[in-house]
Design an enzyme around this catalytic site. Structure first.
Site, PDB file in Angstrom:
ATOM      1  N   GLU A  18       0.849  -1.200   0.000  1.00  0.00           N
ATOM      2  CA  GLU A  18       0.000   0.000   0.000  1.00  0.00           C
ATOM      3  C   GLU A  18       0.884   1.249   0.000  1.00  0.00           C
ATOM      4  OE1 GLU A  18      -2.470   1.561  -0.706  1.00  0.00           O
ATOM      5  OE2 GLU A  18      -4.004   1.621   0.848  1.00  0.00           O
ATOM      6  N   ASP A  19       0.355   2.347  -0.538  1.00  0.00           N
ATOM      7  CA  ASP A  19       1.144   3.585  -0.605  1.00  0.00           C
ATOM      8  C   ASP A  19       1.379   4.207   0.769  1.00  0.00           C
ATOM      9  OD1 ASP A  19      -1.537   4.296  -0.312  1.00  0.00           O
ATOM     10  OD2 ASP A  19      -1.589   5.704  -1.989  1.00  0.00           O
ATOM     11  N   ASP A  43      -2.533   5.906   7.166  1.00  0.00           N
ATOM     12  CA  ASP A  43      -2.870   7.156   7.848  1.00  0.00           C
ATOM     13  C   ASP A  43      -3.608   6.772   9.135  1.00  0.00           C
ATOM     14  OD1 ASP A  43      -4.304   9.600   8.446  1.00  0.00           O
ATOM     15  OD2 ASP A  43      -3.899  10.301   6.452  1.00  0.00           O
ATOM     16  N   PHE A 102       0.152  16.500   3.603  1.00  0.00           N
ATOM     17  CA  PHE A 102      -0.506  15.832   2.493  1.00  0.00           C
ATOM     18  C   PHE A 102       0.505  15.690   1.361  1.00  0.00           C
ATOM     19  CE2 PHE A 102      -3.031  15.208  -1.268  1.00  0.00           C
ATOM     20  CZ  PHE A 102      -3.923  14.238  -0.825  1.00  0.00           C
TER      21      PHE A 102
HETATM   22  P1  5GP Z   1      -6.326   5.385   6.107  1.00  0.00           P
HETATM   23  O1  5GP Z   1      -7.473   4.444   5.897  1.00  0.00           O
HETATM   24  O2  5GP Z   1      -5.092   4.752   6.690  1.00  0.00           O
HETATM   25  O3  5GP Z   1      -6.758   6.588   6.934  1.00  0.00           O
HETATM   26  O4  5GP Z   1      -5.995   6.050   4.731  1.00  0.00           O
HETATM   27  C1  5GP Z   1      -5.225   5.493   3.778  1.00  0.00           C
HETATM   28  C2  5GP Z   1      -5.509   6.144   2.435  1.00  0.00           C
HETATM   29  O5  5GP Z   1      -5.678   7.581   2.567  1.00  0.00           O
HETATM   30  C3  5GP Z   1      -4.339   5.990   1.506  1.00  0.00           C
HETATM   31  O6  5GP Z   1      -4.410   4.774   0.777  1.00  0.00           O
HETATM   32  C4  5GP Z   1      -4.452   7.208   0.621  1.00  0.00           C
HETATM   33  O7  5GP Z   1      -5.337   6.946  -0.444  1.00  0.00           O
HETATM   34  C5  5GP Z   1      -5.085   8.264   1.491  1.00  0.00           C
HETATM   35  N1  5GP Z   1      -4.083   9.228   2.028  1.00  0.00           N
HETATM   36  C6  5GP Z   1      -3.763   9.408   3.334  1.00  0.00           C
HETATM   37  N2  5GP Z   1      -2.826  10.367   3.460  1.00  0.00           N
HETATM   38  C7  5GP Z   1      -2.529  10.794   2.210  1.00  0.00           C
HETATM   39  C8  5GP Z   1      -1.608  11.792   1.680  1.00  0.00           C
HETATM   40  O8  5GP Z   1      -0.850  12.481   2.377  1.00  0.00           O
HETATM   41  N3  5GP Z   1      -1.588  11.925   0.334  1.00  0.00           N
HETATM   42  C9  5GP Z   1      -2.381  11.201  -0.504  1.00  0.00           C
HETATM   43  N4  5GP Z   1      -2.282  11.445  -1.799  1.00  0.00           N
HETATM   44  N5  5GP Z   1      -3.263  10.276  -0.046  1.00  0.00           N
HETATM   45  C10 5GP Z   1      -3.332  10.073   1.304  1.00  0.00           C
END
Ligand code: 5GP
Length: 170
Positions: A96-97, A100, A149
């Site tokens: 995964e990228d 968060d 971000f």
């Molecule tokens: P989580 O479910 O862990 O809160 O969110 C994960 C997803 O939020 C990531 O797969 C991504 O799509 C998005 N995301 C969270 N932070 C960033 C960020 O700084 N930049 C971008 N482009 N996407 C983010």
């Protein structure tokens, strides 16, 4: 057009991914089938560079998921593209990228575990640990970052900037 500042240079990304690939090769040395799953679209660049550096045999697959958070922070994931291979009794590595809050990966891990794999681990390029609301941590991570971000190297802002070769912020 927004001005993007460089946050992590491509040479640094490359270096970390090489280290990660070596660690994965070593950790799964005596394992059987390893299914490495790319989470579309953000992880594509990370996934391609990582898998090219892994020397052991792997099975590749792709999933696309979206997460929704309800008013009371009860999240669930919507599977837009599902698994194409059987993962029963296999080792699974999710690529995964960014992690968060951890909601997406918590739900995804639960979903994959319901298919009786041997193990499910997580590799992320970036970890915003300070934002975590769920009790989950990646098994492999290239960079822990502050609450910015970020875009580039697969990550988008409104579907733009994915093709930047570095990680930047607006
Ligand atoms: P989580 O479910 O862990 O809160 O969110 C994960 C997803 O939020 C990531 O797969 C991504 O799509 C998005 N995301 C969270 N932070 C960033 C960020 O700084 N930049 C971008 N482009 N996407 C983010």
């Amino acid at each position: 057009m927004e001005k993007i500042k460089v946050y992590i240079e491509k040479e640094k990304i490359d270096e970390k991914i090489s280290e990660l690939a070596k660690k994965i090769d070593n950790d799964y040395k005596s394992s059987g089938d390893l299914v490495v799953i790319c989470i579309l679209k953000g992880a594509v660049y990370f996934y391609c560079d990582l898998t090219k550096k892994i020397k052991r045999n792997i099975t590749e697959d792709f999933m696309k998921v979206s997460s929704y958070v309800g008013k009371e922070s009860t999240g669930f994931i919507n599977i837009n593209v599902d698994l194409g291979v059987d993962i029963e009794n296999k080792d699974v590595l999710i690529v995964e990228d960014i992690i968060d809050t951890g909601l997406t990966l918590t739900r995804l891990k639960d979903y994959l575990n319901s298919k009786n794999p041997n193990s499910v681990k997580i590799a992320v390029l970036l970890d915003k640990k300070c934002k975590r609301t769920q009790n989950i941590d990646p098994d492999y991570c290239c960079f822990e970052i502050e609450d910015k971000f970020v875009v580039g190297y697969g990550l988008d802002y409104d579907e733009k900037y994915r093709n930047l070769p570095y990680i930047g912020y607006i």
